[in-house]
Scaffold this active site. Structure first.
Site, short mmCIF file in Angstrom:
data_model
loop_
_atom_site.label_atom_id
_atom_site.label_comp_id
_atom_site.label_asym_id
_atom_site.label_seq_id
_atom_site.Cartn_x
_atom_site.Cartn_y
_atom_site.Cartn_z
N GLU A 328 -5.32 3.19 -7.46
CA GLU A 328 -4.98 2.15 -8.43
C GLU A 328 -4.09 1.08 -7.79
OE1 GLU A 328 -1.52 3.54 -11.31
OE2 GLU A 328 -3.01 5.12 -11.15
N CYS A 329 -4.48 -0.14 -7.97
CA CYS A 329 -3.73 -1.32 -7.53
C CYS A 329 -3.39 -1.23 -6.03
CB CYS A 329 -2.48 -1.50 -8.38
SG CYS A 329 -1.82 -3.18 -8.34
N GLY A 330 -2.14 -1.00 -5.66
CA GLY A 330 -1.79 -0.92 -4.25
C GLY A 330 -2.56 0.13 -3.50
N MET A 332 -5.65 0.98 -4.12
CA MET A 332 -6.96 0.38 -3.86
C MET A 332 -6.87 -0.62 -2.71
SD MET A 332 -9.44 -1.88 -6.38
CE MET A 332 -8.32 -3.28 -6.45
N SER A 422 -9.34 0.59 -8.90
CA SER A 422 -9.15 -0.56 -9.78
C SER A 422 -7.72 -1.05 -9.67
CB SER A 422 -9.43 -0.17 -11.24
OG SER A 422 -9.21 -1.27 -12.11
#
Length: 445
Positions: A328-330, A332, A422
């Site tokens: 998730e976020c970082g 990804m 994501s």
């Protein structure tokens, strides 16, 4: 069912962001913890960074609460549990008192928690009283604790501020301007407390400054003026141990530090065994069935992440074995082929996802989001300064509350083999069943 519990509680808010809410909340927590009181701290909204400081100040786990993301029942349950084992409950608000839907004021009214208004008085005199009056009376039913002046220039300045208060009982003192009390910031918010060598000394200095105010001089008996009756929530639905027998490797270091304590609790309640590792410092993944790469600051550690070839190969080996990875976020960001920093410097990443991510000066996205996978929906949020450039097509998209998924307002949910990724940060407690599916090899959409 458990009975009602009474415990002093205050919600610390302000007219706007940047007034010093986190410093004052942490100072109150530190002051009372030093005096031997059990302090439970919560943070309004989907915030990963402020809780690091609150945890250091109180010595206890910190949880988020938001009337939409976490839900009223979850909040009620956590407050009731905290009241049973605490001498004081603190809740730091988000943004300004009335900002956002729902706002910190909504939460204060819903649970009848008195509000402490913190106002940066560094560039004002008489206007301070007007702001204090507005915070107090804008909503007639808002429970009120009082007002604290922050970043005050002198004793004379403090006298001027106090003299203007229409309701003298609302004055809780002034904290003088002092660079030693400042908590360092960077993009996304405060710097994580564990990265600041003198973090505890800063909190002690803030607690010492607060100790000279009427608020700081309050005893345990004095705090009873803010006693709140907390009702028990409805019985929580038992969580099936859908991850029983599974070992989850959780990345946790300076690059990957955006982790809700509640999410860890949910994974454990699902039966998972958690093993932590550092993608920066470790050579390989621990033995595991699935990997969680949470958000954080990979852009600040891009060179170290990109040069750790043994960790990269270990993660690729896990992926080639078709074992699940949720990023998730970082997390990804580290899975793409390249990360380009704001200065234009590019660093090779792990290459499980095609394309690159590019840091930018301004926020790319911010706000509450929900992700529907099949029949299950997870609530959460998004908050990032980078954008992804990839040929991958999204297999799903998040949506803002009450809206349908769209490329303009939602975040892409990618899948590449056993990788699910994501920018979306989910709150696992909003749907533990959906959360478990992120770590299992099964169709999600």
């Amino acid at each position: 069912m458990s009975s009602k519990v009474i415990c002093p509680a205050i919600l610390i808010s302000a007219p706007a962001s940047g007034q010093g809410k986190t410093t004052i909340t942490s100072a109150i927590a530190r002051l009372h913890a030093r005096q031997g009181r059990r302090v439970s701290v919560f943070k309004c909204g989907p915030d990963f960074l402020d809780p690091h400081w609150h945890k250091l100040a109180s010595g206890r786990p910190v949880y988020q609460m938001d009337l939409w993301m976490t839900g009223e029942d979850d909040i009620r349950r956590r407050l009731h549990a905290a009241a049973m084992q605490s001498d004081l409950i603190l809740i730091e608000g988000v943004m300004g008192l009335f900002d956002g839907e729902p706002s910190a004021a909504d939460l204060a009214e819903k649970f009848n928690i008195p509000v402490l208004g913190v106002i940066d008085a560094s560039a004002m005199a008489g206007t301070f009283a007007a702001l204090a009056y507005g915070l107090r009376h804008y909503r007639p039913q808002l429970p009120w604790a009082g007002v604290l002046a922050n970043r005050v220039a002198s004793a004379r300045h403090a006298q001027m501020l106090e003299a203007g208060i229409a309701e003298p009982g609302s004055w809780l003192g002034a904290v003088m301007r002092n660079p030693a009390l400042t908590l360092p910031e960077r993009h996304l918010g405060l710097t994580v407390a564990s990265e600041i060598p003198d973090a505890l000394q800063r909190l002690d200095a803030a607690a010492d400054a607060l100790a000279d105010t009427p608020l700081g001089k309050m005893t345990g008996e004095d705090l009873q003026r803010w006693a709140v009756e907390f009702e028990p929530a409805s019985q929580a639905i038992p969580v099936a141990e859908l991850l029983a027998g599974k070992t989850l490797a959780v990345a946790r270091d300076a690059a990957f530090c955006f982790i809700y304590q509640a999410n860890l609790d949910v994974l454990k309640s699902l039966g998972a065994r958690l093993e932590y590792f550092s993608p920066i410092a470790d050579c390989a993944l621990p033995a595991c069935d699935a990997v969680w790469l949470p958000g954080g600051y990979p852009e600040l550690h891009a060179e170290a992440l990109g040069s750790n070839a043994s960790m990269r190969e270990s993660i690729k080996k896990h992926w080639h074995a078709d074992r699940p990875i949720w990023a998730e976020c970082g997390g990804m960001m580290a899975l793409f082929e390249e990360l380009i920093c704001k200065n234009g410097q590019g660093y090779p990443m792990w290459g499980l996802l095609p394309g690159k991510v590019r840091m930018q000066e301004r926020l790319a996205a911010l706000g509450p989001q929900q992700l529907t996978l099949g029949k299950e929906t997870l609530r959460g949020h998004t908050f990032h300064y980078s954008s992804a450039e990839t040929p991958l097509q999204a297999v799903a998209r998040t949506a803002r509350p009450g809206m349908s998924p769209s490329p303009e307002a939602g975040e892409a949910f990618y899948q590449s083999g056993s990788v699910r990724a994501s920018y979306f940060h989910p709150w696992f407690a909003s749907n533990p069943v959906a959360a478990s599916r992120l770590f299992l090899n099964e169709a999600l959409t």
